[in-house]
Design a protein around this motif. Structure first.
Motif, PDB file in Angstrom:
ATOM      1  N   TRP A  75      29.421  62.507  -4.146  1.00 36.35           N
ATOM      2  CA  TRP A  75      28.718  61.034  -4.661  1.00 36.35           C
ATOM      3  C   TRP A  75      26.981  61.130  -4.421  1.00 36.35           C
ATOM      4  CZ3 TRP A  75      32.194  59.019  -7.159  1.00 36.35           C
ATOM      5  CH2 TRP A  75      33.653  58.721  -6.801  1.00 36.35           C
ATOM      6  N   ILE A  76      26.571  60.048  -5.362  1.00 33.75           N
ATOM      7  CA  ILE A  76      25.209  60.031  -5.355  1.00 33.75           C
ATOM      8  C   ILE A  76      24.919  58.315  -4.971  1.00 33.75           C
ATOM      9  CG2 ILE A  76      23.099  59.985  -6.605  1.00 33.75           C
ATOM     10  CD1 ILE A  76      24.240  62.031  -8.309  1.00 33.75           C
ATOM     11  N   ASP A  77      24.138  58.173  -3.947  1.00 38.37           N
ATOM     12  CA  ASP A  77      23.942  56.648  -3.629  1.00 38.37           C
ATOM     13  C   ASP A  77      22.501  56.389  -4.232  1.00 38.37           C
ATOM     14  OD1 ASP A  77      25.921  56.359  -2.027  1.00 38.37           O
ATOM     15  OD2 ASP A  77      24.993  57.567  -0.198  1.00 38.37           O
ATOM     16  N   TYR A  78      22.411  55.292  -4.719  1.00 35.74           N
ATOM     17  CA  TYR A  78      21.167  54.698  -5.437  1.00 35.74           C
ATOM     18  C   TYR A  78      20.608  53.375  -4.791  1.00 35.74           C
ATOM     19  CZ  TYR A  78      22.582  57.780  -9.229  1.00 35.74           C
ATOM     20  OH  TYR A  78      22.876  58.719 -10.043  1.00 35.74           O
ATOM     21  N   ALA A  79      19.334  53.359  -4.717  1.00 36.16           N
ATOM     22  CA  ALA A  79      18.718  52.257  -3.778  1.00 36.16           C
ATOM     23  C   ALA A  79      17.364  51.882  -4.870  1.00 36.16           C
ATOM     24  CB  ALA A  79      18.444  52.600  -2.566  1.00 36.16           C
ATOM     25  N   LEU A  80      16.962  50.784  -4.830  1.00 40.52           N
ATOM     26  CA  LEU A  80      15.739  50.488  -5.253  1.00 40.52           C
ATOM     27  C   LEU A  80      14.572  51.001  -4.671  1.00 40.52           C
ATOM     28  CD1 LEU A  80      15.845  46.720  -6.311  1.00 40.52           C
ATOM     29  CD2 LEU A  80      16.146  48.442  -7.748  1.00 40.52           C
ATOM     30  N   THR A  81      13.523  51.317  -5.270  1.00 41.44           N
ATOM     31  CA  THR A  81      12.347  52.176  -4.391  1.00 41.44           C
ATOM     32  C   THR A  81      11.900  50.720  -3.735  1.00 41.44           C
ATOM     33  OG1 THR A  81      10.804  51.352  -6.379  1.00 41.44           O
ATOM     34  CG2 THR A  81      11.805  53.825  -6.157  1.00 41.44           C
ATOM     35  N   SER A  82      10.926  51.023  -2.789  1.00 42.35           N
ATOM     36  CA  SER A  82      10.574  49.929  -1.939  1.00 42.35           C
ATOM     37  C   SER A  82       9.530  49.045  -2.648  1.00 42.35           C
ATOM     38  CB  SER A  82       9.912  50.573  -0.554  1.00 42.35           C
ATOM     39  OG  SER A  82       8.696  51.402  -1.102  1.00 42.35           O
ATOM     40  N   ASP A  83       8.846  49.317  -3.455  1.00 42.46           N
ATOM     41  CA  ASP A  83       8.092  48.481  -4.467  1.00 42.46           C
ATOM     42  C   ASP A  83       8.681  48.029  -5.679  1.00 42.46           C
ATOM     43  OD1 ASP A  83       7.782  50.741  -5.659  1.00 42.46           O
ATOM     44  OD2 ASP A  83       5.630  50.781  -5.642  1.00 42.46           O
ATOM     45  N   LEU A  85      10.754  45.783  -7.114  1.00 49.44           N
ATOM     46  CA  LEU A  85      10.957  44.300  -7.379  1.00 49.44           C
ATOM     47  C   LEU A  85       9.268  43.810  -7.318  1.00 49.44           C
ATOM     48  CD1 LEU A  85      13.989  42.974  -5.533  1.00 49.44           C
ATOM     49  CD2 LEU A  85      13.781  43.693  -7.814  1.00 49.44           C
ATOM     50  N   GLU A  86       8.344  44.289  -6.444  1.00 49.09           N
ATOM     51  CA  GLU A  86       6.864  43.958  -6.606  1.00 49.09           C
ATOM     52  C   GLU A  86       6.439  44.455  -7.747  1.00 49.09           C
ATOM     53  OE1 GLU A  86       3.375  45.432  -4.060  1.00 49.09           O
ATOM     54  OE2 GLU A  86       4.828  44.504  -2.875  1.00 49.09           O
ATOM     55  N   ARG A  87       6.612  45.404  -8.308  1.00 50.76           N
ATOM     56  CA  ARG A  87       6.062  45.878  -9.356  1.00 50.76           C
ATOM     57  C   ARG A  87       6.682  45.302 -10.754  1.00 50.76           C
ATOM     58  NH1 ARG A  87       8.070  51.331  -9.356  1.00 50.76           N
ATOM     59  NH2 ARG A  87       7.358  51.626 -11.293  1.00 50.76           N
ATOM     60  N   LEU A  88       7.973  45.054 -10.663  1.00 51.93           N
ATOM     61  CA  LEU A  88       8.198  44.317 -12.008  1.00 51.93           C
ATOM     62  C   LEU A  88       7.819  42.714 -11.835  1.00 51.93           C
ATOM     63  CD1 LEU A  88      12.126  45.303 -11.650  1.00 51.93           C
ATOM     64  CD2 LEU A  88      10.486  45.667 -13.682  1.00 51.93           C
ATOM     65  N   HIS A  89       7.779  42.093 -10.729  1.00 50.78           N
ATOM     66  CA  HIS A  89       7.144  40.923 -10.775  1.00 50.78           C
ATOM     67  C   HIS A  89       5.417  41.040 -11.051  1.00 50.78           C
ATOM     68  CE1 HIS A  89       5.117  37.541  -8.744  1.00 50.78           C
ATOM     69  NE2 HIS A  89       5.994  36.785  -9.268  1.00 50.78           N
ATOM     70  N   ALA A  90       4.884  41.979 -10.673  1.00 48.28           N
ATOM     71  CA  ALA A  90       3.498  42.321 -11.140  1.00 48.28           C
ATOM     72  C   ALA A  90       3.243  42.306 -12.563  1.00 48.28           C
ATOM     73  CB  ALA A  90       2.925  43.277 -10.234  1.00 48.28           C
ATOM     74  N   ALA A  91       4.292  42.983 -13.269  1.00 50.12           N
ATOM     75  CA  ALA A  91       4.191  43.307 -14.815  1.00 50.12           C
ATOM     76  C   ALA A  91       4.453  42.126 -15.496  1.00 50.12           C
ATOM     77  CB  ALA A  91       5.640  44.192 -15.212  1.00 50.12           C
ATOM     78  N   LEU A  92       4.661  40.829 -15.023  1.00 55.67           N
ATOM     79  CA  LEU A  92       4.920  39.661 -15.473  1.00 55.67           C
ATOM     80  C   LEU A  92       3.709  38.844 -15.653  1.00 55.67           C
ATOM     81  CD1 LEU A  92       8.706  38.792 -14.519  1.00 55.67           C
ATOM     82  CD2 LEU A  92       7.935  39.655 -16.915  1.00 55.67           C
ATOM     83  N   PRO A  93       3.245  38.081 -16.722  1.00 58.34           N
ATOM     84  CA  PRO A  93       1.841  37.218 -16.100  1.00 58.34           C
ATOM     85  C   PRO A  93       2.375  36.192 -15.334  1.00 58.34           C
ATOM     86  CG  PRO A  93       3.149  36.805 -18.344  1.00 58.34           C
ATOM     87  CD  PRO A  93       3.791  38.016 -17.841  1.00 58.34           C
ATOM     88  N   ALA A  94       1.217  35.506 -14.891  1.00 59.08           N
ATOM     89  CA  ALA A  94       1.429  34.585 -13.787  1.00 59.08           C
ATOM     90  C   ALA A  94       1.533  33.424 -14.880  1.00 59.08           C
ATOM     91  CB  ALA A  94       0.051  34.403 -12.896  1.00 59.08           C
ATOM     92  N   PRO A  95       2.097  32.309 -14.294  1.00 58.70           N
ATOM     93  CA  PRO A  95       2.373  31.134 -14.809  1.00 58.70           C
ATOM     94  C   PRO A  95       1.104  30.501 -15.404  1.00 58.70           C
ATOM     95  CG  PRO A  95       3.707  30.884 -13.104  1.00 58.70           C
ATOM     96  CD  PRO A  95       2.891  32.072 -13.054  1.00 58.70           C
ATOM     97  N   PRO A  96       0.866  29.967 -16.578  1.00 56.20           N
ATOM     98  CA  PRO A  96      -0.708  29.328 -17.087  1.00 56.20           C
ATOM     99  C   PRO A  96      -0.691  27.940 -16.042  1.00 56.20           C
ATOM    100  CG  PRO A  96       0.987  29.203 -18.643  1.00 56.20           C
ATOM    101  CD  PRO A  96       1.622  29.824 -17.687  1.00 56.20           C
ATOM    102  N   THR A  97      -1.812  27.559 -15.671  1.00 59.82           N
ATOM    103  CA  THR A  97      -1.876  26.330 -15.104  1.00 59.82           C
ATOM    104  C   THR A  97      -2.325  25.323 -16.342  1.00 59.82           C
ATOM    105  OG1 THR A  97      -4.343  27.003 -15.193  1.00 59.82           O
ATOM    106  CG2 THR A  97      -3.179  27.390 -13.088  1.00 59.82           C
ATOM    107  N   HIS A  98      -2.626  25.814 -17.560  1.00 57.65           N
ATOM    108  CA  HIS A  98      -2.710  24.874 -18.452  1.00 57.65           C
ATOM    109  C   HIS A  98      -2.303  25.741 -19.914  1.00 57.65           C
ATOM    110  CE1 HIS A  98      -4.042  21.995 -21.482  1.00 57.65           C
ATOM    111  NE2 HIS A  98      -4.684  22.950 -22.142  1.00 57.65           N
ATOM    112  N   HIS A  99      -1.445  25.033 -20.695  1.00 56.35           N
ATOM    113  CA  HIS A  99      -0.878  25.654 -21.620  1.00 56.35           C
ATOM    114  C   HIS A  99      -1.367  24.759 -22.870  1.00 56.35           C
ATOM    115  CE1 HIS A  99       1.589  27.268 -24.680  1.00 56.35           C
ATOM    116  NE2 HIS A  99       2.654  27.406 -24.195  1.00 56.35           N
TER     117      HIS A  99
END
Length: 130
Positions: A75-83, A85-99
């Protein structure tokens, strides 16, 4: 802060990362592995697709450095890399303060112009939008 053309490599990396999870099966794998590492047999129960197709999706996630694998006998076990979710979050833009085109209360004010939306785009992108 207005992005510049020097931000293009960052956008390319972010787009590649988001592309790796832009498939329902791969997103389901990411969500499952966010809870805990799992054997491929467990993943197949959670993501009911053919094993060969699941293996392909895991290969894409490994290539994006979002998932690691470790052989355990047959069998092969899979896991997320330690970063992952952080990298996925950082790939998204921050919510605008004004649209543009919205008031502070969320209601529409005047219609936003293309220039307001493209002000944050690099020149080569802004030209294509207008």
């Amino acid at each position: 802060m207005t992005p510049t053309t020097t931000d293009a490599p960052d956008c390319t990396k972010a787009a590649a990362l988001l592309h790796a999870v832009a498939d329902p099966a791969r997103l389901a794998v990411i969500r499952r592995l966010a809870d805990s590492p799992a054997c491929v047999c467990d993943l197949q129960e959670q993501v009911p697709i053919a094993l060969s197709l699941l293996s392909y999706h895991l290969k894409v996630l490994r290539a994006a450095d979002l998932v690691t694998s470790r052989r355990r006998g047959r069998w092969i076990d899979y896991a997320l890399t330690s970063d992952a979710l952080e990298r996925l979050h950082a790939a998204l833009p921050a919510p605008p303060t004004h649209h543009p085109g919205r008031t502070a209360g969320g209601g529409a004010s005047e219609v936003a112009t293309p220039q307001q939306y493209t002000a944050a785009c690099p020149p080569q992108c802004a030209d294509q939008i207008q």
